[in-house]
Design a protein around this motif. Structure first.
Motif, PDB file in Angstrom:
ATOM      1  N   UNK A  94       0.815  -1.221   0.000  1.00 17.13           N
ATOM      2  CA  UNK A  94       0.000   0.000   0.000  1.00 17.13           C
ATOM      3  C   UNK A  94       0.846   1.268   0.000  1.00 17.13           C
ATOM      4  N   UNK A  95       1.967   1.247   0.710  1.00 17.94           N
ATOM      5  CA  UNK A  95       2.855   2.413   0.723  1.00 17.94           C
ATOM      6  C   UNK A  95       3.452   2.646  -0.658  1.00 17.94           C
ATOM      7  N   UNK A  96       3.826   1.560  -1.326  1.00 20.44           N
ATOM      8  CA  UNK A  96       4.381   1.687  -2.678  1.00 20.44           C
ATOM      9  C   UNK A  96       3.348   2.250  -3.632  1.00 20.44           C
ATOM     10  N   UNK A  97       2.131   1.728  -3.580  1.00 20.96           N
ATOM     11  CA  UNK A  97       1.074   2.214  -4.473  1.00 20.96           C
ATOM     12  C   UNK A  97       0.780   3.682  -4.212  1.00 20.96           C
ATOM     13  N   UNK A  98       0.718   4.060  -2.951  1.00 20.93           N
ATOM     14  CA  UNK A  98       0.452   5.467  -2.623  1.00 20.93           C
ATOM     15  C   UNK A  98       1.566   6.367  -3.146  1.00 20.93           C
ATOM     16  N   UNK A  99       2.814   5.948  -3.019  1.00 22.30           N
ATOM     17  CA  UNK A  99       3.941   6.739  -3.524  1.00 22.30           C
ATOM     18  C   UNK A  99       3.875   6.837  -5.050  1.00 22.30           C
ATOM     19  N   UNK A 100       3.536   5.741  -5.718  1.00 25.03           N
ATOM     20  CA  UNK A 100       3.431   5.759  -7.184  1.00 25.03           C
ATOM     21  C   UNK A 100       2.320   6.687  -7.655  1.00 25.03           C
ATOM     22  N   UNK A 101       1.221   6.750  -6.891  1.00 24.71           N
ATOM     23  CA  UNK A 101       0.117   7.674  -7.229  1.00 24.71           C
ATOM     24  C   UNK A 101       0.593   9.126  -7.282  1.00 24.71           C
ATOM     25  N   UNK A 102       1.606   9.444  -6.529  1.00 28.91           N
ATOM     26  CA  UNK A 102       2.095  10.823  -6.435  1.00 28.91           C
ATOM     27  C   UNK A 102       3.148  11.166  -7.481  1.00 28.91           C
ATOM     28  N   UNK A 109      -0.918   1.799 -13.316  1.00 30.07           N
ATOM     29  CA  UNK A 109      -0.141   0.776 -12.643  1.00 30.07           C
ATOM     30  C   UNK A 109      -1.030  -0.443 -12.446  1.00 30.07           C
ATOM     31  N   UNK A 110      -0.482  -1.621 -12.740  1.00 28.71           N
ATOM     32  CA  UNK A 110      -1.225  -2.872 -12.637  1.00 28.71           C
ATOM     33  C   UNK A 110      -0.439  -3.859 -11.785  1.00 28.71           C
ATOM     34  N   UNK A 111      -1.175  -4.805 -11.195  1.00 30.61           N
ATOM     35  CA  UNK A 111      -0.558  -5.898 -10.448  1.00 30.61           C
ATOM     36  C   UNK A 111      -0.751  -7.168 -11.279  1.00 30.61           C
ATOM     37  N   UNK A 112       0.227  -7.523 -12.101  1.00 29.20           N
ATOM     38  CA  UNK A 112       0.079  -8.681 -12.990  1.00 29.20           C
ATOM     39  C   UNK A 112       0.373 -10.003 -12.271  1.00 29.20           C
ATOM     40  N   UNK A 113      -0.037 -11.101 -12.910  1.00 25.96           N
ATOM     41  CA  UNK A 113       0.355 -12.420 -12.427  1.00 25.96           C
ATOM     42  C   UNK A 113       1.808 -12.648 -12.855  1.00 25.96           C
ATOM     43  N   UNK A 114       2.520 -13.468 -12.119  1.00 27.57           N
ATOM     44  CA  UNK A 114       3.897 -13.780 -12.502  1.00 27.57           C
ATOM     45  C   UNK A 114       4.912 -13.189 -11.553  1.00 27.57           C
ATOM     46  N   UNK A 115       6.129 -13.041 -12.044  1.00 25.74           N
ATOM     47  CA  UNK A 115       7.243 -12.594 -11.208  1.00 25.74           C
ATOM     48  C   UNK A 115       7.211 -11.111 -10.880  1.00 25.74           C
ATOM     49  N   UNK A 132      15.450   9.378 -14.860  1.00 28.70           N
ATOM     50  CA  UNK A 132      15.036  10.070 -13.626  1.00 28.70           C
ATOM     51  C   UNK A 132      13.732   9.485 -13.088  1.00 28.70           C
ATOM     52  N   UNK A 133      12.734   9.316 -13.967  1.00 30.57           N
ATOM     53  CA  UNK A 133      11.437   8.776 -13.550  1.00 30.57           C
ATOM     54  C   UNK A 133      11.613   7.366 -12.978  1.00 30.57           C
ATOM     55  N   UNK A 134      12.421   6.550 -13.642  1.00 29.19           N
ATOM     56  CA  UNK A 134      12.678   5.191 -13.154  1.00 29.19           C
ATOM     57  C   UNK A 134      13.319   5.213 -11.774  1.00 29.19           C
ATOM     58  N   UNK A 135      14.211   6.159 -11.531  1.00 31.72           N
ATOM     59  CA  UNK A 135      14.857   6.285 -10.225  1.00 31.72           C
ATOM     60  C   UNK A 135      13.864   6.733  -9.153  1.00 31.72           C
ATOM     61  N   UNK A 136      12.973   7.655  -9.497  1.00 32.50           N
ATOM     62  CA  UNK A 136      11.948   8.098  -8.545  1.00 32.50           C
ATOM     63  C   UNK A 136      11.089   6.896  -8.142  1.00 32.50           C
ATOM     64  N   UNK A 137      10.735   6.070  -9.117  1.00 32.40           N
ATOM     65  CA  UNK A 137       9.946   4.864  -8.830  1.00 32.40           C
ATOM     66  C   UNK A 137      10.756   3.905  -7.955  1.00 32.40           C
ATOM     67  N   UNK A 138      12.012   3.665  -8.318  1.00 27.21           N
ATOM     68  CA  UNK A 138      12.854   2.733  -7.564  1.00 27.21           C
ATOM     69  C   UNK A 138      13.009   3.149  -6.106  1.00 27.21           C
ATOM     70  N   UNK A 139      12.978   4.435  -5.842  1.00 27.57           N
ATOM     71  CA  UNK A 139      13.165   4.941  -4.485  1.00 27.57           C
ATOM     72  C   UNK A 139      11.874   5.010  -3.672  1.00 27.57           C
ATOM     73  N   UNK A 140      10.755   4.577  -4.242  1.00 28.80           N
ATOM     74  CA  UNK A 140       9.491   4.555  -3.503  1.00 28.80           C
ATOM     75  C   UNK A 140       9.583   3.540  -2.361  1.00 28.80           C
TER      76      UNK A 140
END
Length: 168
Positions: A94-102, A109-115, A132-140
């Protein structure tokens, strides 16, 4: 009280809940999304109140997306598109999803089946900005690692008209 697990669940509307009139309205809106309700009513031979009530029901139930989904990101200076897959610490979902929303560049954003735990469609101004965007996501919070795949071009745009027509 809404649990934290259901807080992020999107309501699913089954196509069987849409009757022939709903599908006619949606097809007409696909052809001209800005058509006034009165003109739509005249075109379809229905009462204005019927059109308005059905549009409100479909909007409230999640059948219709927000109008902002029609805007092309390239028109906003974000022509680079990519998917970012994320592996999570499951206890911090939930914390990750909330950070991604911002993060404005995260379009969905989807939660797929698999790895992969989460799969985000993102946009950026340039390859450097995508980094930069990928890094912002990675740091969530809760995100352990990410993997980014840049799209070279769109070959089939988002569409639903064929689905609507197939149900008739």
């Amino acid at each position: 009280m809404t649990s934290s697990r259901t807080m992020y669940r999107q309501e699913v509307v089954n196509v069987r809940d849409l009757d022939a009139i709903d599908r006619k309205i949606l097809i007409a809106l696909d052809e001209d999304p800005r058509v006034p309700v009165m003109v739509l009513a005249q075109k379809l031979g229905l009462a204005r109140g019927t059109i308005q009530a059905r549009l409100e029901r479909m909007t409230g139930s999640g059948v219709l997306r927000s109008n902002s989904s029609r805007i092309l990101p390239a028109a906003l200076g974000r022509a680079v598109m990519a998917s970012v897959s994320a592996e999570l610490d499951q206890s911090k979902l939930n914390e990750a999803i909330e950070a991604l929303r911002n993060i404005p560049e995260v379009l969905e954003c989807h939660a797929p089946a698999g790895d992969t735990d989460l799969l985000c469609r993102v946009v950026a101004k340039s390859p450097d900005d995508l980094y930069r965007v990928s890094e912002v996501i990675r740091l969530c919070p809760g995100i352990l690692r990410t993997s980014t795949s840049m799209y070279l071009r769109e070959v089939i745009p988002y569409r639903t008209l064929g689905l609507l027509a197939a149900e008739e």
